[in-house]
Design a protein around this motif. Structure first.
Motif, PDB file in Angstrom:
ATOM      1  N   ALA A  96      60.842 -53.352 -27.988  1.00 37.12           N
ATOM      2  CA  ALA A  96      59.413 -53.600 -27.863  1.00 37.12           C
ATOM      3  C   ALA A  96      58.693 -53.311 -29.167  1.00 37.12           C
ATOM      4  O   ALA A  96      59.157 -52.508 -29.987  1.00 37.12           O
ATOM      5  CB  ALA A  96      58.836 -52.711 -26.769  1.00 37.12           C
ATOM      6  N   THR A  97      57.550 -53.963 -29.351  1.00 39.21           N
ATOM      7  CA  THR A  97      56.666 -53.572 -30.440  1.00 39.21           C
ATOM      8  C   THR A  97      55.937 -52.302 -30.001  1.00 39.21           C
ATOM      9  O   THR A  97      55.786 -52.031 -28.803  1.00 39.21           O
ATOM     10  CB  THR A  97      55.648 -54.672 -30.757  1.00 39.21           C
ATOM     11  OG1 THR A  97      54.881 -54.956 -29.583  1.00 39.21           O
ATOM     12  CG2 THR A  97      56.355 -55.957 -31.186  1.00 39.21           C
ATOM     13  N   ILE A  98      55.502 -51.533 -30.972  1.00 38.03           N
ATOM     14  CA  ILE A  98      54.865 -50.245 -30.668  1.00 38.03           C
ATOM     15  C   ILE A  98      53.518 -50.176 -31.362  1.00 38.03           C
ATOM     16  O   ILE A  98      53.409 -50.422 -32.565  1.00 38.03           O
ATOM     17  CB  ILE A  98      55.744 -49.070 -31.126  1.00 38.03           C
ATOM     18  CG1 ILE A  98      57.055 -49.059 -30.354  1.00 38.03           C
ATOM     19  CG2 ILE A  98      55.022 -47.749 -30.948  1.00 38.03           C
ATOM     20  CD1 ILE A  98      57.942 -47.888 -30.706  1.00 38.03           C
ATOM     21  N   ARG A  99      52.499 -49.787 -30.602  1.00 36.19           N
ATOM     22  CA  ARG A  99      51.166 -49.650 -31.180  1.00 36.19           C
ATOM     23  C   ARG A  99      51.022 -48.332 -31.935  1.00 36.19           C
ATOM     24  O   ARG A  99      50.368 -48.262 -32.958  1.00 36.19           O
ATOM     25  CB  ARG A  99      50.112 -49.726 -30.078  1.00 36.19           C
ATOM     26  CG  ARG A  99      49.736 -51.149 -29.668  1.00 36.19           C
ATOM     27  CD  ARG A  99      48.578 -51.143 -28.695  1.00 36.19           C
ATOM     28  NE  ARG A  99      49.012 -50.738 -27.365  1.00 36.19           N
ATOM     29  CZ  ARG A  99      49.228 -51.600 -26.375  1.00 36.19           C
ATOM     30  NH1 ARG A  99      49.073 -52.891 -26.569  1.00 36.19           N
ATOM     31  NH2 ARG A  99      49.596 -51.168 -25.182  1.00 36.19           N
ATOM     32  N   SER A 100      51.619 -47.293 -31.395  1.00 33.75           N
ATOM     33  CA  SER A 100      51.563 -45.996 -32.069  1.00 33.75           C
ATOM     34  C   SER A 100      52.907 -45.308 -31.897  1.00 33.75           C
ATOM     35  O   SER A 100      53.525 -45.414 -30.837  1.00 33.75           O
ATOM     36  CB  SER A 100      50.437 -45.131 -31.492  1.00 33.75           C
ATOM     37  OG  SER A 100      50.680 -44.843 -30.143  1.00 33.75           O
ATOM     38  N   TYR A 101      53.333 -44.615 -32.926  1.00 33.15           N
ATOM     39  CA  TYR A 101      54.636 -43.968 -32.877  1.00 33.15           C
ATOM     40  C   TYR A 101      54.601 -42.726 -33.756  1.00 33.15           C
ATOM     41  O   TYR A 101      53.681 -42.541 -34.549  1.00 33.15           O
ATOM     42  CB  TYR A 101      55.737 -44.921 -33.346  1.00 33.15           C
ATOM     43  CG  TYR A 101      55.603 -45.384 -34.782  1.00 33.15           C
ATOM     44  CD1 TYR A 101      54.742 -46.418 -35.117  1.00 33.15           C
ATOM     45  CD2 TYR A 101      56.333 -44.793 -35.793  1.00 33.15           C
ATOM     46  CE1 TYR A 101      54.604 -46.836 -36.418  1.00 33.15           C
ATOM     47  CE2 TYR A 101      56.208 -45.211 -37.105  1.00 33.15           C
ATOM     48  CZ  TYR A 101      55.352 -46.240 -37.421  1.00 33.15           C
ATOM     49  OH  TYR A 101      55.223 -46.658 -38.721  1.00 33.15           O
TER      50      TYR A 101
END
Length: 123
Positions: A96-101
């Motif tokens: 998945a793409t991640i908005r915050s990590y």
């Protein structure tokens, strides 16, 4: 954004398996990609993520030292190398793409994902 995970299958405990995730429609240099899994009757669990620009990686404790995330920006592909898998790793795996990590898995915010790939760890 489209993400296609593949590489799942049956693997014996202590073996190894590499999952692949081909990403399209997303500027890889701008963000991060991660893996999570979903087992029947269990909550979704974030496993690992990698920043596409600098290659910084983070892991949840349950897979730290056993799984390794990597990326090949030229191929728009992110990998999850699973070493020494255990029966409790049996699940559907998604990229998945991640908005915050960051270093705290409970703060990872998965944004978009595709179909998962099923991993079964059994002898």
């Amino acid at each position: 954004v489209q993400l296609q995970a593949s590489g799942g299958g049956l693997v014996q405990p202590g073996g190894s398996l590499r999952l692949s995730c081909v990403v399209s429609g997303f500027t890889l240099g701008d963000g991060a990609i991660g893996w999570f899994r979903q087992a029947p009757g269990k909550q979704r669990e974030g496993l690992s993520c990698i920043s596409m620009t600098h290659g910084i990686t983070y892991y949840v404790d349950s897979v730290k030292g056993r799984f390794a995330i990597s990326r090949d920006n030229a191929k728009s592909t992110v990998y999850l190398q699973m070493n020494n898998p255990k029966p409790e790793d049996t699940a559907a795996y998604y990229c998945a793409t991640i908005r915050s990590y960051g270093p705290e898995p409970n703060k990872w915010d998965f944004a978009s994902w595709g179909q998962g790939t099923l991993v079964t760890v059994s002898s």
